[in-house]
Structure formats: structure tokens, C-alpha cells
Design a protein around this motif. Structure first.
Motif, PDB file in Angstrom:
ATOM      1  N   ASP A 168       8.449  12.320  14.255  1.00 33.95           N
ATOM      2  CA  ASP A 168       9.588  12.831  13.480  1.00 33.95           C
ATOM      3  C   ASP A 168       9.521  12.483  11.991  1.00 33.95           C
ATOM      4  N   HIS A 169       8.451  11.803  11.564  1.00 34.60           N
ATOM      5  CA  HIS A 169       8.310  11.469  10.149  1.00 34.60           C
ATOM      6  C   HIS A 169       6.868  11.040   9.881  1.00 34.60           C
ATOM      7  N   ASN A 170       6.514  10.895   8.618  1.00 33.71           N
ATOM      8  CA  ASN A 170       5.188  10.396   8.235  1.00 33.71           C
ATOM      9  C   ASN A 170       5.370   9.161   7.361  1.00 33.71           C
ATOM     10  N   ARG A 171       4.357   8.296   7.361  1.00 34.44           N
ATOM     11  CA  ARG A 171       4.519   7.014   6.658  1.00 34.44           C
ATOM     12  C   ARG A 171       3.424   6.746   5.633  1.00 34.44           C
ATOM     13  N   THR A 172       3.852   6.091   4.557  1.00 31.02           N
ATOM     14  CA  THR A 172       2.942   5.557   3.546  1.00 31.02           C
ATOM     15  C   THR A 172       2.554   4.131   3.948  1.00 31.02           C
ATOM     16  N   PRO A 173       1.492   3.549   3.355  1.00 33.32           N
ATOM     17  CA  PRO A 173       1.178   2.143   3.622  1.00 33.32           C
ATOM     18  C   PRO A 173       2.326   1.195   3.264  1.00 33.32           C
ATOM     19  N   ALA A 174       3.045   1.491   2.181  1.00 33.75           N
ATOM     20  CA  ALA A 174       4.172   0.624   1.801  1.00 33.75           C
ATOM     21  C   ALA A 174       5.201   0.567   2.934  1.00 33.75           C
ATOM     22  N   TYR A 175       5.485   1.717   3.526  1.00 35.82           N
ATOM     23  CA  TYR A 175       6.413   1.812   4.662  1.00 35.82           C
ATOM     24  C   TYR A 175       5.855   0.999   5.834  1.00 35.82           C
ATOM     25  N   GLU A 176       4.554   1.170   6.124  1.00 34.50           N
ATOM     26  CA  GLU A 176       3.938   0.451   7.245  1.00 34.50           C
ATOM     27  C   GLU A 176       3.999  -1.062   7.031  1.00 34.50           C
ATOM     28  N   LEU A 194       9.188  -9.296   1.179  1.00 31.48           N
ATOM     29  CA  LEU A 194       7.912  -8.696   0.783  1.00 31.48           C
ATOM     30  C   LEU A 194       7.829  -8.649  -0.727  1.00 31.48           C
ATOM     31  N   HIS A 195       6.624  -8.916  -1.228  1.00 31.53           N
ATOM     32  CA  HIS A 195       6.397  -8.839  -2.671  1.00 31.53           C
ATOM     33  C   HIS A 195       5.210  -7.932  -2.935  1.00 31.53           C
ATOM     34  N   PHE A 196       5.441  -6.846  -3.675  1.00 27.56           N
ATOM     35  CA  PHE A 196       4.373  -5.925  -4.038  1.00 27.56           C
ATOM     36  C   PHE A 196       3.995  -6.126  -5.502  1.00 27.56           C
ATOM     37  N   THR A 197       2.693  -6.270  -5.777  1.00 27.43           N
ATOM     38  CA  THR A 197       2.258  -6.230  -7.174  1.00 27.43           C
ATOM     39  C   THR A 197       1.935  -4.771  -7.479  1.00 27.43           C
ATOM     40  N   VAL A 198       2.589  -4.215  -8.489  1.00 25.73           N
ATOM     41  CA  VAL A 198       2.471  -2.783  -8.789  1.00 25.73           C
ATOM     42  C   VAL A 198       2.222  -2.588 -10.285  1.00 25.73           C
ATOM     43  N   SER A 199       1.791  -1.386 -10.650  1.00 28.97           N
ATOM     44  CA  SER A 199       1.654  -1.095 -12.080  1.00 28.97           C
ATOM     45  C   SER A 199       3.024  -0.661 -12.611  1.00 28.97           C
ATOM     46  N   PRO A 200       3.307  -0.872 -13.899  1.00 33.26           N
ATOM     47  CA  PRO A 200       4.616  -0.490 -14.451  1.00 33.26           C
ATOM     48  C   PRO A 200       4.928   0.995 -14.238  1.00 33.26           C
ATOM     49  N   ASP A 201       3.900   1.843 -14.318  1.00 32.85           N
ATOM     50  CA  ASP A 201       4.100   3.290 -14.153  1.00 32.85           C
ATOM     51  C   ASP A 201       4.605   3.651 -12.765  1.00 32.85           C
ATOM     52  N   HIS A 202       4.189   2.856 -11.766  1.00 34.14           N
ATOM     53  CA  HIS A 202       4.480   3.239 -10.380  1.00 34.14           C
ATOM     54  C   HIS A 202       5.645   2.489  -9.751  1.00 34.14           C
ATOM     55  N   GLU A 203       6.143   1.446 -10.433  1.00 39.43           N
ATOM     56  CA  GLU A 203       7.224   0.653  -9.834  1.00 39.43           C
ATOM     57  C   GLU A 203       8.451   1.502  -9.470  1.00 39.43           C
ATOM     58  N   LYS A 205       8.602   4.540  -8.478  1.00 39.31           N
ATOM     59  CA  LYS A 205       8.307   5.322  -7.270  1.00 39.31           C
ATOM     60  C   LYS A 205       8.312   4.430  -6.031  1.00 39.31           C
ATOM     61  N   PHE A 206       7.788   3.199  -6.173  1.00 34.97           N
ATOM     62  CA  PHE A 206       7.843   2.252  -5.054  1.00 34.97           C
ATOM     63  C   PHE A 206       9.304   1.963  -4.693  1.00 34.97           C
ATOM     64  N   LYS A 207      10.108   1.694  -5.709  1.00 30.63           N
ATOM     65  CA  LYS A 207      11.523   1.370  -5.463  1.00 30.63           C
ATOM     66  C   LYS A 207      12.253   2.532  -4.802  1.00 30.63           C
ATOM     67  N   SER A 208      11.930   3.742  -5.234  1.00 26.65           N
ATOM     68  CA  SER A 208      12.548   4.943  -4.673  1.00 26.65           C
ATOM     69  C   SER A 208      12.172   5.107  -3.194  1.00 26.65           C
ATOM     70  N   LEU A 209      10.884   4.903  -2.893  1.00 27.72           N
ATOM     71  CA  LEU A 209      10.418   5.011  -1.503  1.00 27.72           C
ATOM     72  C   LEU A 209      11.088   3.969  -0.613  1.00 27.72           C
ATOM     73  N   ILE A 210      11.118   2.710  -1.090  1.00 26.84           N
ATOM     74  CA  ILE A 210      11.714   1.622  -0.301  1.00 26.84           C
ATOM     75  C   ILE A 210      13.209   1.872  -0.095  1.00 26.84           C
ATOM     76  N   ALA A 211      13.886   2.361  -1.135  1.00 24.59           N
ATOM     77  CA  ALA A 211      15.329   2.640  -1.034  1.00 24.59           C
ATOM     78  C   ALA A 211      15.627   3.695   0.031  1.00 24.59           C
ATOM     79  N   GLU A 212      14.675   4.598   0.234  1.00 26.74           N
ATOM     80  CA  GLU A 212      14.844   5.650   1.254  1.00 26.74           C
ATOM     81  C   GLU A 212      14.824   5.068   2.659  1.00 26.74           C
ATOM     82  N   VAL A 213      13.913   4.112   2.910  1.00 27.52           N
ATOM     83  CA  VAL A 213      13.700   3.650   4.291  1.00 27.52           C
ATOM     84  C   VAL A 213      14.366   2.313   4.616  1.00 27.52           C
TER      85      VAL A 213
END
Length: 503
Positions: A168-176, A194-203, A205-213
């Protein structure tokens, strides 16, 4: 060093002393690692019994509830290399018969978790994937996947790409990683950190994805997630030099600084306040049907870490209380049997007081347990016994580039290596008094790397800091454990997602 260069170095947040050391490293190079032998089962690598596995499944979850447990995930790298063959195809003549890789990708495209998103992207342009395939518009399909005008996968980090299909859905590694974190990273206050080291450009998008799930998962599992982020610090970038070891000056007159590899993340790890810290790469994730073995072994290495730490702390407290035969004998046993340390010949002639001081110094260090998988020919690091300056032997993870393969003895040792480093670590970074170690003090700066790159058509040399799990942890106490090969499933190329482990 001229005034302009000094000004730029200081604006990076780097000291002039550090910069001078880097320039010196370019000129002098780095010594090879003094390996003595490969770590093998029974000689540096522990094989857990069924009884031990069952024991830790019981003891670790209870102990973890009293601890700040953190899952540290390096996730800043772009996925560009995953799509190297696809980029080459798009830039070439589009003849699919010349590339087995692209042919495999196109012929099995429906198996990818991003298929539906890609199909919708193409439909917005006027036709579906099926229609594009019928018209042999392979370049158009791949461009829609890679380019920012489409899905933009060519410039996104791996953590944000859809890896796995579910009903019923698909997952990214961050989700996994969130799901896997729930399986073994539950600590104090019913919280998974959980602590993710991310680039400033992508933070964002990471926050948006995590907020969804996140809300859905918190409700489903009855837990709280505490997700934090950090970026690789600008001050950890290193100076680039010309092939003559002079600072590489760009057209605008500025000196080029480059990110210094994953070893730069030691600063990020040093900022983490946790009792137990698991480290795992972003792309080493499998679907739920294969997670059970990973869960069991993560719990096992976490449980082993905490048991060893208890004994180390007991030994240090005894030495603080009184340096007598009993305390020294107990500390010796912990160092040689539990940590597998090998004492130097000079130890035997020390006085009781000197032995106590030596063992205290050896035991009062950050601790890690590292999972090792059987070597299947993967490129990269492995576990070795390394000779220390004081004559003792310690367990280290060494990259191929750190080993002098022109030395027949070292080449033979390297060839005899039976295990490979999958980056499956659990760490304890606080001392026996509850204070955080300064991890930078346990790094061996002699274990950096020099690589050759290019910029604007000019060759240059780049400097990488000691790798995060290599020289950056050289001064740690280390225990290696064999873990099953099924726990190591990295995604190096997009077609790796077609392997059964990712379907």
C-alpha cells in the motif's frame, strides 16, 4: 602563507596550525598502517553462540530502557554515483545495445519502487512509460528520472529515493531507518532517537519526508521519535593543492577547500549526547521481510557492548580505589579477555603501580563493537591487528589504501583477510564517571588519505581526514563480532535495487 590565504583559512573556521599541518601532509604523505595479521574467528573476531544471542535478546532491551540510545546515520552524500551508467547513456548516442546495465534497467523498470512516480512524471509530459518504451524513448525515460525537471534522482541523496515496494506504499531508506530504529533503538522515555547527517540543500526535504510518516509510525508503534539533523562542518573541509603541493587557487583568486570524506563526521558524532550510539550507512536497508536477522544481531552487539562496558567501568573504579594485585589482575583480565587486547612485552617488567596506570590509560577510552561479515570480494576495509606505538596490538578497521601491498608480508596478510567491514557499529562514548569523551583526542591523524581529483579541467590533490570507522576511531577499544551476510545489503548502483534482497 600569504595574508589573503590566512584570511580565507580563518574564515573557514580552520586554524592556521591545522592548515599548515595539511600542507605538510601533502608533501610528506601518510605512513602505511603497521598491520601484524588479519583478525579472524577466534583471533580478534568473536562468533556468538545461540545461547549468547538468546541471552542478549533478553538483557539488552531492559538495559536500553535506562539509556539514551541514538541511531547515527551518515546520509549527506548525493546518489549521483548510483546512476553513473544512466548518466553516461543519456550523454551518449542512446544505443541501448551498447550497455547491458541500461538494458537491464529498462527491461525490469516496473520492478523499481519509483516506477509509479516516474510514470506520472512522464504522463505530465504527454505519454506513459509504456508508450515511451514502445517508441524506444529510453533517453526520455532516464532523463525524467535523473533531471531536476523530472524526479531529480540524479541530484538527491540516497536517503530520499524510493527503494522498496510495499502493498500500500513505497519506502525510502530514511523511512526504513525509522522502522529499523523502532526494532532496537528504543531507549529512555519510550523514545527512539535518530540523527541524520545531511547536506544543507537536502535537510528541508528530509524534514518534509519524516513529517509525513512520523505521526503515523508513532501512533502505530506507541512510541515517540526524536529526529535530529546536522551538516558536515565547514571547518572540517581540507585545502586542495596542485600536483606541486601548492594551494589550488581558483580563477577568482580564492583557494579551493573540499569536503574531507566521512572522517569529517567525527565532529558530528562528537556532538551527540548518547549512552549507546548505533552507526549504520543510509543505503544498507532491506524490506521488512528481511529485517529480523538485522534486529537480532543489532540487539546482540548492543547487549555485548553494555556487558563489556560494565566490566570496564568496574575495573577502572577498582583501580581508582586501590592499585593492588587484585585490581590490576581484574583490569588485566578485562583488557586481554573481554577486549581482546594484547599487552606489550614491556608491560611485564613494570611495577604494580605502573601496571595500574598503564591499564587505566588503556581502559578509559571510547568503546565500540563492530559487526563484520565474511569477505565476498567487496572493495573496502576489513579487520586487522595493528601494532601500536607502545608495542601493544589493537584491533582496527583498515582500508585497502592504508596497507602497503608492495610489501610481500603485508600483501600476504591482506590476502589472508577473511572478513569485511559493513559499517555495523555500536558505540559507547562516555567514560566511567558519566562524562563525554572528546572523540577528537582518540583520532590518529597519521591515517588520512590523499586522492587525485580535477576542477575546471585542472588536476589537483585532495586530502581526506582519517575515515570515521578507520583512523578516526584508532584510539578506541574495539571488539569485532561476525554478523550474517544478509545484514549487509548496500545499494551502490540503481540496479542493485533489482536484487532479491531489495524486492
Amino acid at each position: 602563507m600569504n595574508a589573503q590565504l590566512e584570511k580565507q583559512i580563518l574564515s573557514q573556521g580552520m586554524s592556521l596550525e591545522n592548515a599548515k599541518e595539511q600542507l605538510k601532509n601533502f608533501k610528506e604523505g601518510f605512513p602505511f598502517l603497521p598491520i601484524e595479521r588479519a583478525a579472524t574467528i577466534g583471533d580478534g573476531i568473536k562468533l556468538l553462540t545461540e545461547e549468547e544471542l538468546a541471552h542478549f535478546q533478553k538483557t539488552y532491551p531492559e538495559k536500553a530502557k535506562q539509556k539514551e540510545v541514538v541511531k547515527f546515520v551518515p546520509a549527506s552524500g548525493a546518489a549521483t554515483r548510483m546512476f553513473k551508467d544512466l548518466f553516461s547513456f543519456v550523454e551518449g548516442d542512446g544505443d541501448i545495445s551498447k550497455s547491458k546495465f541500461v538494458d537491464k534497467f529498462i527491461s525490469q523498470i516496473e520492478k523499481f519502487a519509483f516506477y509509479e512516480d516516474l510514470d506520472n512524471t512522464l504522463k505530465k509530459e504527454g505519454s506513459s512509460i509504456r508508450e515511451a518504451l514502445e517508441n524506444k524513448e529510453y533517453k526520455r525515460i532516464i532523463s525524467a528520472l535523473l533531471n531536476d525537471s523530472g524526479l531529480g534522482y540524479g541530484n538527491l541523496p540516497k536517503g530520499l529515493l524510493k527503494f522498496h515496494k510495499y502493498s500500500d506504499h513505497n519506502r525510502t531508506p530514511a523511512y526504513e531507518h525509522l522502522i529499523e530504529g523502532w526494532m532496537y533503538s528504543l531507549g529512555k522515555d519510550n523514545t527512539i532517537r535518530l540523527h541524520f547527517t545531511v547536506s544543507p540543500d537536502h535537510e528541508p526535504k528530509f524534514k518534509s519526508l519524516i513529517a509525513e510518516v512520523q505521526p503515523k509510525l508513532e501512533k502505530e508503534y506507541g512510541v515517540k521519535f526524536d529526529i535530529t539533523y546536522s551538516q558536515q562542518k565547514k571547518s572540517t573541509d581540507t585545502i586542495a593543492v596542485t600536483m606541486d603541493n601548492e594551494p589550488f587557487v581558483e580563477e577568482d583568486g580564492s583557494v579551493l577547500f573540499r569536503p574531507a570524506g566521512h572522517g569529517a563526521l567525527l565532529e558530528n558524532l562528537n556532538d551527540i549526547d548518547g549512552d549507546v550510539i548505533f552507526i549504520k550507512n543510509i543505503d544498507n536497508e532491506v524490506p521488512d521481510r528481511l529485517k529480523q536477522t538485522t534486529k537480532e544481531y543489532k540487539i546482540a552487539i548492543g547487549g555485548l557492548l553494555l556487558e563489556i562496558q560494565e566490566k570496564v567501568f568496574e575495573a577502572l573504579n577498582k583501580l581508582d580505589l586501590n592499585v593492588d594485585e587484585s585490581a590490576v589482575s581484574f583490569a588485566e583480565k578485562v583488557f586481554t579477555e573481554l577486549l581482546g587486547g594484547i599487552l606489550p612485552d614491556s608491560y611485564q617488567v613494570k611495577s604494580l603501580e605502573e601496571k595500574g596506570k598503564y591499564l587505566h590509560h588503556k581502559l578509559n577510552r571510547p568503546l565500540r563493537v563492530g559487526g563484520m561479515v565474511k569477505n565476498t570480494g567487496e572493495p573496502g576495509g576489513g579487520p586487522f591487528w595493528v601494532k601500536e606505538d607502545d608495542g601493544s596490538l589493537s584491533l582496527q578497521i583498515a582500508e585497502t589504501a592504508q596497507i602497503d601491498l608492495s610489501n610481500p608480508k603485508h600483501k600476504e596478510i591482506f590476502s589472508a583477510s577473511t572478513h569485511f567491514n559493513p559499517v555495523d557499529l555500536v558505540c559507547a562514548t562516555k567514560d566511567y564517571k558519566g562524562n563525554k569523551f572528546d572523540l577528537l583526542k582518540f583520532r590518529d591523524m597519521r591515517t588520512g588519505f590523499i586522492t587525485e581529483k580535477s576542477k575546471s579541467g585542472r588536476d589537483l590533490k585532495a586530502l581526506e581526514l582519517p575515515g570515521l570507522w578507520n583512523g578516526a576511531m584508532a584510539g578506541w577499544n574495539t571488539v569485532f563480532v561476525e554478523v550474517p551476510l544478509i545484514t549487509f545489503n548496500p545499494v551502490k548502483t540503481v540496479n542493485d535495487l533489482l536484487r532479491d534482497e531489495h524486492q
